[in-house]
Design an enzyme around this catalytic site. Sequence first.
Site, PDB file in Angstrom:
ATOM      1  N   ARG A   1     112.771  14.978   7.301  1.00 31.96           N
ATOM      2  CA  ARG A   1     111.696  15.616   8.070  1.00 31.96           C
ATOM      3  C   ARG A   1     112.155  15.926   9.492  1.00 31.96           C
ATOM      4  O   ARG A   1     111.381  15.847  10.446  1.00 31.96           O
ATOM      5  CB  ARG A   1     110.455  14.717   8.068  1.00 31.96           C
ATOM      6  CG  ARG A   1     109.985  14.383   6.645  1.00 31.96           C
ATOM      7  CD  ARG A   1     108.851  13.371   6.605  1.00 31.96           C
ATOM      8  NE  ARG A   1     108.554  13.008   5.220  1.00 31.96           N
ATOM      9  CZ  ARG A   1     107.563  12.208   4.851  1.00 31.96           C
ATOM     10  NH1 ARG A   1     106.778  11.657   5.766  1.00 31.96           N
ATOM     11  NH2 ARG A   1     107.364  11.926   3.580  1.00 31.96           N
TER      12      ARG A   1
ATOM     13  N   ASP B   1      97.823  16.701  -3.853  1.00 30.10           N
ATOM     14  CA  ASP B   1      98.713  15.560  -3.708  1.00 30.10           C
ATOM     15  C   ASP B   1      98.467  14.577  -4.852  1.00 30.10           C
ATOM     16  O   ASP B   1      97.328  14.388  -5.288  1.00 30.10           O
ATOM     17  CB  ASP B   1      98.443  14.902  -2.348  1.00 30.10           C
ATOM     18  CG  ASP B   1      99.375  13.749  -2.056  1.00 30.10           C
ATOM     19  OD1 ASP B   1     100.594  13.961  -2.071  1.00 30.10           O
ATOM     20  OD2 ASP B   1      98.874  12.633  -1.805  1.00 30.10           O
TER      21      ASP B   1
ATOM     22  N   ARG C   1      97.255  22.699  -2.901  1.00 37.38           N
ATOM     23  CA  ARG C   1      98.236  21.859  -3.592  1.00 37.38           C
ATOM     24  C   ARG C   1      97.649  20.456  -3.626  1.00 37.38           C
ATOM     25  O   ARG C   1      97.343  19.877  -2.581  1.00 37.38           O
ATOM     26  CB  ARG C   1      99.568  21.897  -2.862  1.00 37.38           C
ATOM     27  CG  ARG C   1     100.657  20.993  -3.452  1.00 37.38           C
ATOM     28  CD  ARG C   1     100.707  19.686  -2.694  1.00 37.38           C
ATOM     29  NE  ARG C   1     101.922  18.901  -2.959  1.00 37.38           N
ATOM     30  CZ  ARG C   1     102.101  17.649  -2.566  1.00 37.38           C
ATOM     31  NH1 ARG C   1     101.153  17.022  -1.867  1.00 37.38           N
ATOM     32  NH2 ARG C   1     103.205  17.014  -2.821  1.00 37.38           N
TER      33      ARG C   1
ATOM     34  N   ASN D   1     103.245  26.172  22.110  1.00 37.05           N
ATOM     35  CA  ASN D   1     102.735  26.109  23.469  1.00 37.05           C
ATOM     36  C   ASN D   1     103.773  26.645  24.453  1.00 37.05           C
ATOM     37  O   ASN D   1     104.978  26.430  24.286  1.00 37.05           O
ATOM     38  CB  ASN D   1     102.386  24.662  23.849  1.00 37.05           C
ATOM     39  CG  ASN D   1     101.275  24.097  22.982  1.00 37.05           C
ATOM     40  OD1 ASN D   1     100.460  24.841  22.434  1.00 37.05           O
ATOM     41  ND2 ASN D   1     101.237  22.776  22.839  1.00 37.05           N
TER      42      ASN D   1
ATOM     43  N   HIS E   1     109.666  17.241   1.323  1.00 35.32           N
ATOM     44  CA  HIS E   1     109.534  16.160   2.301  1.00 35.32           C
ATOM     45  C   HIS E   1     109.641  14.781   1.658  1.00 35.32           C
ATOM     46  O   HIS E   1     109.669  13.770   2.358  1.00 35.32           O
ATOM     47  CB  HIS E   1     108.198  16.289   3.050  1.00 35.32           C
ATOM     48  CG  HIS E   1     106.995  15.956   2.218  1.00 35.32           C
ATOM     49  ND1 HIS E   1     106.458  16.844   1.319  1.00 35.32           N
ATOM     50  CD2 HIS E   1     106.233  14.843   2.140  1.00 35.32           C
ATOM     51  CE1 HIS E   1     105.416  16.289   0.723  1.00 35.32           C
ATOM     52  NE2 HIS E   1     105.254  15.074   1.211  1.00 35.32           N
ATOM     53  N   ASP E   2     109.710  14.741   0.312  1.00 33.13           N
ATOM     54  CA  ASP E   2     109.789  13.464  -0.400  1.00 33.13           C
ATOM     55  C   ASP E   2     111.170  13.151  -0.959  1.00 33.13           C
ATOM     56  O   ASP E   2     111.371  12.066  -1.511  1.00 33.13           O
ATOM     57  CB  ASP E   2     108.775  13.451  -1.550  1.00 33.13           C
ATOM     58  CG  ASP E   2     107.351  13.251  -1.062  1.00 33.13           C
ATOM     59  OD1 ASP E   2     107.150  12.505  -0.096  1.00 33.13           O
ATOM     60  OD2 ASP E   2     106.433  13.856  -1.656  1.00 33.13           O
TER      61      ASP E   2
ATOM     62  N   ASP F   1     113.206  10.041   3.539  1.00 32.23           N
ATOM     63  CA  ASP F   1     112.187   9.919   4.585  1.00 32.23           C
ATOM     64  C   ASP F   1     112.549   8.789   5.571  1.00 32.23           C
ATOM     65  O   ASP F   1     112.877   7.683   5.135  1.00 32.23           O
ATOM     66  CB  ASP F   1     110.856   9.636   3.902  1.00 32.23           C
ATOM     67  CG  ASP F   1     109.709   9.389   4.864  1.00 32.23           C
ATOM     68  OD1 ASP F   1     109.799   9.836   6.009  1.00 32.23           O
ATOM     69  OD2 ASP F   1     108.725   8.761   4.428  1.00 32.23           O
TER      70      ASP F   1
ATOM     71  N   ASN G   1     106.791  24.370  18.077  1.00 34.07           N
ATOM     72  CA  ASN G   1     105.731  24.186  19.068  1.00 34.07           C
ATOM     73  C   ASN G   1     105.485  25.522  19.739  1.00 34.07           C
ATOM     74  O   ASN G   1     106.362  26.077  20.410  1.00 34.07           O
ATOM     75  CB  ASN G   1     106.162  23.131  20.101  1.00 34.07           C
ATOM     76  CG  ASN G   1     105.055  22.795  21.089  1.00 34.07           C
ATOM     77  OD1 ASN G   1     104.204  23.629  21.407  1.00 34.07           O
ATOM     78  ND2 ASN G   1     105.064  21.565  21.585  1.00 34.07           N
TER      79      ASN G   1
ATOM     80  N   GLU H   1     101.003  18.233  -7.628  1.00 37.49           N
ATOM     81  CA  GLU H   1     102.238  17.468  -7.449  1.00 37.49           C
ATOM     82  C   GLU H   1     102.446  16.620  -8.694  1.00 37.49           C
ATOM     83  O   GLU H   1     101.785  15.608  -8.890  1.00 37.49           O
ATOM     84  CB  GLU H   1     102.160  16.570  -6.214  1.00 37.49           C
ATOM     85  CG  GLU H   1     103.434  15.752  -6.013  1.00 37.49           C
ATOM     86  CD  GLU H   1     103.279  14.593  -5.041  1.00 37.49           C
ATOM     87  OE1 GLU H   1     104.306  14.005  -4.660  1.00 37.49           O
ATOM     88  OE2 GLU H   1     102.127  14.259  -4.677  1.00 37.49           O
TER      89      GLU H   1
ATOM     90  N   HIS I   1      93.143   9.419  -1.939  1.00 36.61           N
ATOM     91  CA  HIS I   1      92.956   8.352  -0.958  1.00 36.61           C
ATOM     92  C   HIS I   1      92.661   8.973   0.397  1.00 36.61           C
ATOM     93  O   HIS I   1      92.907  10.157   0.622  1.00 36.61           O
ATOM     94  CB  HIS I   1      94.214   7.473  -0.869  1.00 36.61           C
ATOM     95  CG  HIS I   1      95.483   8.265  -0.710  1.00 36.61           C
ATOM     96  ND1 HIS I   1      96.269   8.620  -1.791  1.00 36.61           N
ATOM     97  CD2 HIS I   1      96.089   8.777   0.377  1.00 36.61           C
ATOM     98  CE1 HIS I   1      97.315   9.311  -1.364  1.00 36.61           C
ATOM     99  NE2 HIS I   1      97.233   9.425  -0.054  1.00 36.61           N
TER     100      HIS I   1
END
Length: 620
Positions: free
Chosen positions: A498, A346, A344, A147, A449-450, A494, A145, A375, A261
Amino acid sequence: MRNVIHYNSWENKAPFGAIKVNQGVRIAVRTNEEYDVLNIKWVILKEDNVVGHIDLVEENRNYYQGEFNGFNETGLYFYYFEVDVNINGSYQKIFYGKSFEDGHTIEYSYENLNKYQITVHEDFEVPSWYKEGIMYNIFVDRFNNGNRNKKPSNPKPNSFIYGNWSDIPMYIKDKDGEIIRWDFYGGNLKGIIEKLPYLSKIGVTIIYLNPIFESSSNHKYNTGDYKKIDPMFGDEEILKELIDKASKRGINIILDGVFNHTGADSKYFNKFGNYDEVGAYQSEDSKYRPWYNFEGSKDNYKCWWGIKDLPNVNELNESYMDYIIYDVDSVINKWTGMGIKGWRLDVADELPTKFIKELRKELKNNDSDSVLIGEVWEDASNKISYGERRNYFVGDQLDSVMAYPFRNNIVSFLKGQITSNQLRNKFMTLKENYPKESFKSNLNIISSHDITRIKTELNYDNEMVKLAVATQMTFEGIPYIYYGDEAGLSGGTDPDNRRTYPWKNEDEDMIEFYKDSINTRKKYNALTNGDTDFIINNDDDIFGYIRFNDNGEKILVLINRSTEDKNINISLEENTLEVIDIKYSSKKYLEIISKNNDSFNLQIRPKSFNIFNVLNLVEV
């Protein structure tokens, strides 16, 4: 099984592996002296159509050769052998195809033939900035982050914000397992800009961002608006700042394109009425209605893997292709024009071939130096998806794929599930099927991440993790770092994979190891651009290979997965070995036990690796 003929596609076919269109192929087959061979026919098919019946010519006793020059179209060709043989006065036809283990022939029944593959492709070249790069994948909400107050920007309605950056991620679901509140930490594009000096310092040259477009979720794979940055991440001005500042450090940015999708909560579908647009769910008169597949009622629509939050699109719908690809301000043109260097795709194997081809054309027209990545979880040269054989590597589709087979192979080896020679055979099979440019452009992942993070997959054994990383950093293809792996981050499936980057709680030793490994890769051209010779040895625990280039540079890599000292004998004619200075290798334990003429007998310590510069002793 009878070994009437002997053939190995890794040794007896020229050229090796994939070929360019209109290039000829020559093979050599030996026969077993015990059998009376009458004829050997080399049968070549394109898909299921026979395109060549070549009777091999007996050049010498028990030695047959043949050549075929009919590879005049791109695509996948397959071949096998029909052998007519006299066995005890009985004439028989025997069929030979490829072993499932290596390149040797095995006798099959015709119905069960495992055919050899030849990938025929156009001449193409992947940009050098990509092939020679180090990729770093960022799941934006979990990285940093930027900020000043460290509070999330523009939090979503009815969402869950974690109280501490170090909290373990979790899903809030209803009794049916549906997510009812998305969870966020507040990572954003400013946070990536803030950490560019760090990424540059460890050697990153490519940043691949998981989706950044507006979406209700933390992962953004349920796109709400392809032409708008999610307000929690920033805006176009901040993205442009990231692109420009990264570029000044020699870092290119790649985006995630989720085009199979959209989200149900999107301006296009608008199931929940959160957008001003009339969505496909709301009205049959919506301009977006043809993008989707409804069957009867509006609640009965096709969606990705049955997940109602992810309605499938008709990718070949004319207005959808205009919106994503062709329009002057299309999704591809808008962001590529801003300076994005690649995409990339998906679930690439769920996108129509025509869609991928057309997207590539538009992308390359916009920026000829850009890249298109897919992918694909399996061997991407011959994947069958929904009954269709895909030809991603024929020169007009993908430049690169996420190399899940690399991860599967090296993890299987390190966990003792396969031997070193089985590992070699798995890599050789891919090397045979992929065009050279494609193999050198493989994204060699060990986490994503998968999937489970590499540290967790290898039971939190940092020595084993370093063996995986050492292989990744010295192998053909592009090293792919999933954010936080270099800092010792662990995580299961998952959402555990993550977790947030552990700022101020990093594993400094692992970071230094990554940095040192990357520096070594960049120092030697053979490691970034070279070819590979695999070492065959009798020790199941030692995996070795030599990376080499046309300039005579050779780098020897040896990996010992076992918990014991290992000796290995390496034959290197007219060469000597120099230990490469990679401080986290096991060089301080290395002993060259003996050298006998051109042979080195090396001892490698438990769970360690060694990298050598192979020096030529003969002046050229």
